[in-house]
Every structure is written in C-alpha cells, then in structure tokens.
Scaffold this motif. Structure first.
Motif, PDB file in Angstrom:
ATOM      1  N   ASP A 150       0.881  -1.166  -0.142  1.00  0.00           N
ATOM      2  CA  ASP A 150       0.188   0.013  -0.023  1.00  0.00           C
ATOM      3  C   ASP A 150       0.911   1.319   0.006  1.00  0.00           C
ATOM      4  OD1 ASP A 150      -2.528  -1.141   0.100  1.00  0.00           O
ATOM      5  OD2 ASP A 150      -1.921  -1.829   1.932  1.00  0.00           O
ATOM      6  N   GLN A 151       2.027   1.303  -0.895  1.00  0.00           N
ATOM      7  CA  GLN A 151       2.983   2.233  -0.844  1.00  0.00           C
ATOM      8  C   GLN A 151       3.376   2.645  -2.031  1.00  0.00           C
ATOM      9  OE1 GLN A 151       6.143   0.046   1.255  1.00  0.00           O
ATOM     10  NE2 GLN A 151       6.791  -0.841  -0.710  1.00  0.00           N
ATOM     11  N   ILE A 152       3.936   3.769  -2.228  1.00  0.00           N
ATOM     12  CA  ILE A 152       4.630   4.138  -3.483  1.00  0.00           C
ATOM     13  C   ILE A 152       6.442   3.989  -3.178  1.00  0.00           C
ATOM     14  CG2 ILE A 152       2.883   5.393  -4.731  1.00  0.00           C
ATOM     15  CD1 ILE A 152       4.455   7.942  -3.797  1.00  0.00           C
ATOM     16  N   SER A 153       7.039   4.034  -4.106  1.00  0.00           N
ATOM     17  CA  SER A 153       8.664   4.335  -4.037  1.00  0.00           C
ATOM     18  C   SER A 153       9.004   5.755  -4.637  1.00  0.00           C
ATOM     19  CB  SER A 153       9.457   3.128  -4.868  1.00  0.00           C
ATOM     20  OG  SER A 153       9.227   1.995  -4.102  1.00  0.00           O
ATOM     21  N   ILE A 154       9.742   6.392  -3.935  1.00  0.00           N
ATOM     22  CA  ILE A 154      10.352   7.676  -4.111  1.00  0.00           C
ATOM     23  C   ILE A 154      11.880   7.688  -4.636  1.00  0.00           C
ATOM     24  CG2 ILE A 154      10.419  10.073  -3.324  1.00  0.00           C
ATOM     25  CD1 ILE A 154       7.932   9.753  -1.967  1.00  0.00           C
ATOM     26  N   ILE A 155      12.212   8.191  -5.733  1.00  0.00           N
ATOM     27  CA  ILE A 155      13.440   7.904  -6.198  1.00  0.00           C
ATOM     28  C   ILE A 155      14.003   9.591  -6.175  1.00  0.00           C
ATOM     29  CG2 ILE A 155      15.138   7.576  -7.939  1.00  0.00           C
ATOM     30  CD1 ILE A 155      13.238   5.074  -8.743  1.00  0.00           C
ATOM     31  N   LYS A 156      15.089   9.773  -5.618  1.00  0.00           N
ATOM     32  CA  LYS A 156      15.615  11.276  -5.822  1.00  0.00           C
ATOM     33  C   LYS A 156      16.785  11.091  -6.806  1.00  0.00           C
ATOM     34  CE  LYS A 156      17.767  15.004  -3.264  1.00  0.00           C
ATOM     35  NZ  LYS A 156      17.985  15.479  -1.806  1.00  0.00           N
ATOM     36  N   VAL A 157      16.796  12.035  -7.846  1.00  0.00           N
ATOM     37  CA  VAL A 157      17.737  11.956  -8.717  1.00  0.00           C
ATOM     38  C   VAL A 157      18.439  13.431  -8.878  1.00  0.00           C
ATOM     39  CG1 VAL A 157      18.039  11.894 -11.253  1.00  0.00           C
ATOM     40  CG2 VAL A 157      16.162  10.594 -10.375  1.00  0.00           C
ATOM     41  N   PRO A 158      19.724  13.631  -8.544  1.00  0.00           N
ATOM     42  CA  PRO A 158      20.539  14.643  -8.509  1.00  0.00           C
ATOM     43  C   PRO A 158      20.801  15.153  -9.749  1.00  0.00           C
ATOM     44  CG  PRO A 158      21.634  13.123  -6.978  1.00  0.00           C
ATOM     45  CD  PRO A 158      20.675  12.584  -7.858  1.00  0.00           C
TER      46      PRO A 158
END
Length: 447
Positions: A192-200
């Motif tokens: 019941d989630q999402i994944s969050i990716i950080k892209v510099p």
C-alpha cells in the motif's frame, strides 16, 4: 494501462485473441468537422511487431518522446505535419512509461527481467534475481541516447511521476506499482505504498530510492461490491507542484496528497466510487481546484464503449476540490458506440491551455481521441473527436495517450505509431499560441 504485463499477457491473449501476424490498419477514421489529422508516422522497425505496443508520450522543446514496450523513439516535431524520427532505442520492458527532464529520460519497467540491461530477457517473478524498476538515459545527444543508470523498485514501476524539488537541484520520481503476491520476493503484500527516487540533476548516476511512504495504512478500498480491483498501491499520480498538491489514482481509491515535503507525501483525503472498477489516472484543471479521474474498467483490454455498458462505467469522473475534499460533480464518457471488437475505455489525457475554461484532450484506445469541456463541472460536453477504424485482425490497439502540445494534439497509438491532430475551434481561443518548453502530462504547471 492497468494490467501488469508480466503477469497478464495470457489474459490479454484470451480476451482479445492477439494475432501473430502484423496488424493491417485501415485509414477509415472519422473526425468531427473541427478536427483534422495532419500526420501519421507508422510503427517502424524495430518497433513494428504486433506486440511492440506504443505507450506514453513526453515533450521537450522541438522533440517528442514516445515510449514503446520494446524501447522508445525520439521525434523531431519542428514541423508537426512532418514528424521525423531522430532515433529509436531498443530496450524492452513493459510499459516503458516515459518522462524527460533536461538531458535525462526516465523509463518505467513493470516486468520481471533477467537483469537491468537493454538486452535482458524475461524472468520468473519468483526469482530473487529478477529486476524491474526505473531506467535512466542521457539524451543530450538526441540521435544517440545513452543508458546510464537503473534503480530497482518494489513491484517494479508501472508508471512514474516527475516531481521537481524546490531548489532546482534534483527531481523526484514517484513510482507507482501494484499487484503483490506472497510468492513474489520483491512484491509481497500488503503493498500500500509508493517508492520515491531522488535524482540529483548534476549526478544522475547517484539516483536512489529515498523513501517508501505507506499511503493506505488501513489497506484501502478492498471490499466494494462489483468489479472493483482492490487497492494494493497506486496506478498513477499527477502532481501540481505550485500548490504542493498531488492526486492519486490508486486502484480502489482516489486521493489527494500534500507534497510540500517531497520525500514524505501525506494523504489528505480519500474517495471511492461505486461505479469505478479501477482508478487509473488524474488530471487537474489549470486552477488546481478540480480533478478528473479515469476509470479503466477492464484494464484497457475490454470493449466497454458498447451499448451494454452504462455511461458511468469506464468513464471519467469530475470532482471539485472544496475545503480540501473531493466532491463528485459528474461523469463523462464518449457517446460514439464502438464495436465489441474494439478495446475502449477512458485513458490518458491533458489540458488544453484555454484561458478561463477547463478543456482537455483524452485517449480512449480504439475509441480514439476526444476533446471535451468540463468548465461546468456538472455538465461536461464533447467538442471534438478523432475515431479510428477497428483493427483487422482483432488486436489490442488505439490511442494510449493523447496530449496537447504547442498547438497540436499528439496521439500515441498502440499499433499505428504516432498521430498528429489539429483542432480548429473558436472555443479554444488563443490556445494554439501558448508555447510550452516541455510537457510531462503527470507534472502539471499553470499556464
């Protein structure tokens, strides 16, 4: 598209009797008097097989980017009536949902593969070594895109949404995925989630998952009677960065989120709808005080635009945002009855930049492309359309995404390539003169 293709190709085959031979597309399309098709670029090798499905679109300057289950194509659209393919990159993986930012291109892969390379083959979903997630390409040279990074995500990446940070140094990718199973090593329930990716932006090879926020701690809508696909994650998220606002279409639920903290979005309100089977996507109006949600009844493979389906099923639902709550106002569905051989249901679309009005263009698979006005939330109405002829032999097809960009409508057709349409209508005012530098439809900026 709703179905995870790694798990559902057999289902699609049973429902649509997918042909092994090439699809022969008829040009017997119909349009409203105010719509004209100005160009069509047919699918070409290596994307010319019956299962080389065209998927989503993104835009940047004079270029359009078209995802395909076998890779992606870069088009030069300086002359919209004569789009030219600049490059085609073979890199298979369902669905190859696509977005662009600066010199970076992102692809979603929602299919277990043997590894993260572009030469990967299919893998068992029960294998701990299987890979699915996000691929990143450097597109500084449009004729020679370069694959530079991959990030594995839980349950893969069915779609993703590009979210700019507040300092202009990074972008976040909100990764939507669903359909967990106890026997899947990296996709176990509950999901019941999402994944969050950080892209510099200056060092995209340092991209990584920074959080996995749980959006439905109570499990979401799982018991609604009827054809509901129970909530187990989200299908798509649309953001309105200026308002720190997001709308999520999450299978059994429609939600609003506060994204002021990009890494820790918070659900602020939820709604369900007895007529919705699969909350698929969301589009804000330009003021950010309305949301159009779509119901992808039948997962995109069924014929839901026949006389046998009510106009509230497989349709759009228009909601006003009042006091932070979502208030249902109406439904909209194309009125042109399609044949039982045509997969047809509400799918991806975007706003047309009309001052003081809420007008959008939208894909309906083999139902074609619709242009409709929801300025009066309670009484939406169609003002134009493009309706292609049914595919022969029967196959999965039609417009996956239809977006308005710098005076033209671009439609990614699953089987027929890229269509370019022009609508001439006084109700659009000076919309054709509005110029955008880029368009990722799930990242909305006020015009």
């Amino acid at each position: 598209m709703a179905f995870r293709f790694g798990r559902a190709l057999a289902v699609i085959g049973a429902v649509l009797a997918l042909a092994a031979s090439p699809v022969h597309a008829s040009d017997g399309f119909k349009t409203s008097p105010n719509v004209k098709r100005v160009a069509n670029v047919p699918q070409q090798a290596p994307f010319d097989g019956p299962e080389a499905y065209g998927s989503d679109l993104a835009f940047q300057g004079n270029y359009a980017y078209q995802g395909n289950f076998h890779g992606f194509t870069v088009y030069d659209i300086r002359n919209p009536a004569k789009p030219k393919a600049v490059s085609r990159v073979t890199c298979a993986g369902a669905q190859n949902d696509i977005s662009v930012q600066g010199d970076l291109l992102f692809l979603s892969v929602d299919e277990p593969l043997s590894n993260d390379s572009c030469r990967a083959t299919g893998s068992s979903e029960t294998s701990k070594k299987a890979w699915e997630g996000i691929r990143i390409f450097d597109i500084s040279n449009k004729s020679r895109p370069k694959y530079i990074k991959s990030i594995k995500t839980a349950c893969g990446s069915h779609t993703h949404t590009l979210v700019p940070d507040k300092k202009g140094k990074s972008v976040y990718l909100y990764v939507s995925s669903y359909d967990p199973g106890a026997r899947y090593p990296s996709c176990k329930p509950p999901h019941d989630q999402i994944s969050i990716i950080k892209v510099p932006l200056k060092k995209p090879t340092a991209a990584k998952v920074v959080s996995r926020p749980v959006l439905f701690p109570d499990g979401g809508n799982e018991t609604q009677p009827g054809l509901l696909v129970p909530t187990s994650g989200c299908h798509d998220i649309t953001v309105f960065p200026k308002k720190d606002l997001a709308a999520g279409a999450c299978m059994g639920d429609g939600i609003l989120m506060d994204i002021s903290d990009r890494e820790r979005p918070k659900v602020t309100t939820r709604v369900t709808d007895a007529n919705f089977a699969f909350w698929h996507s969301a589009t804000f109006n330009n003021a950010g005080d309305k949301v159009v949600f779509t119901d992808e009844l039948g997962g995109g493979i069924a014929a839901t635009c026949t006389k046998g389906f009510n106009p509230e099923r497989g349709a759009d639902a228009v909601y006003d945002i009042e006091g932070g709550e979502l208030v249902h106002k109406s439904y909209f569905k194309i009125s042109r009855v399609q044949t039982s051989a045509e997969n047809c249901v509400a799918h991806n679309g975007s706003l047309i930049p009309v001052k003081g009005k809420d007008i959008m263009v939208q894909a309906w698979y083999q139902g074609g492309v619709s242009i409709w006005d929801f300025t009066d939330s309670a009484n939406p109405a169609e003002i134009g359309y493009f309706d292609p002829a049914p595919l022969k032999p029967i196959n999965l097809g039609g417009s996956w995404s239809a977006y308005y960009y710098n005076g033209y409508i671009y439609s990614s057709d699953i089987q027929k390539g890229l269509d370019v349409l022009r609508i001439s209508d006084k109700r659009l005012g000076s919309a054709a003169k509005v110029r955008m530098k880029a368009l990722n439809a799930q990242t909305q900026y006020a015009y």
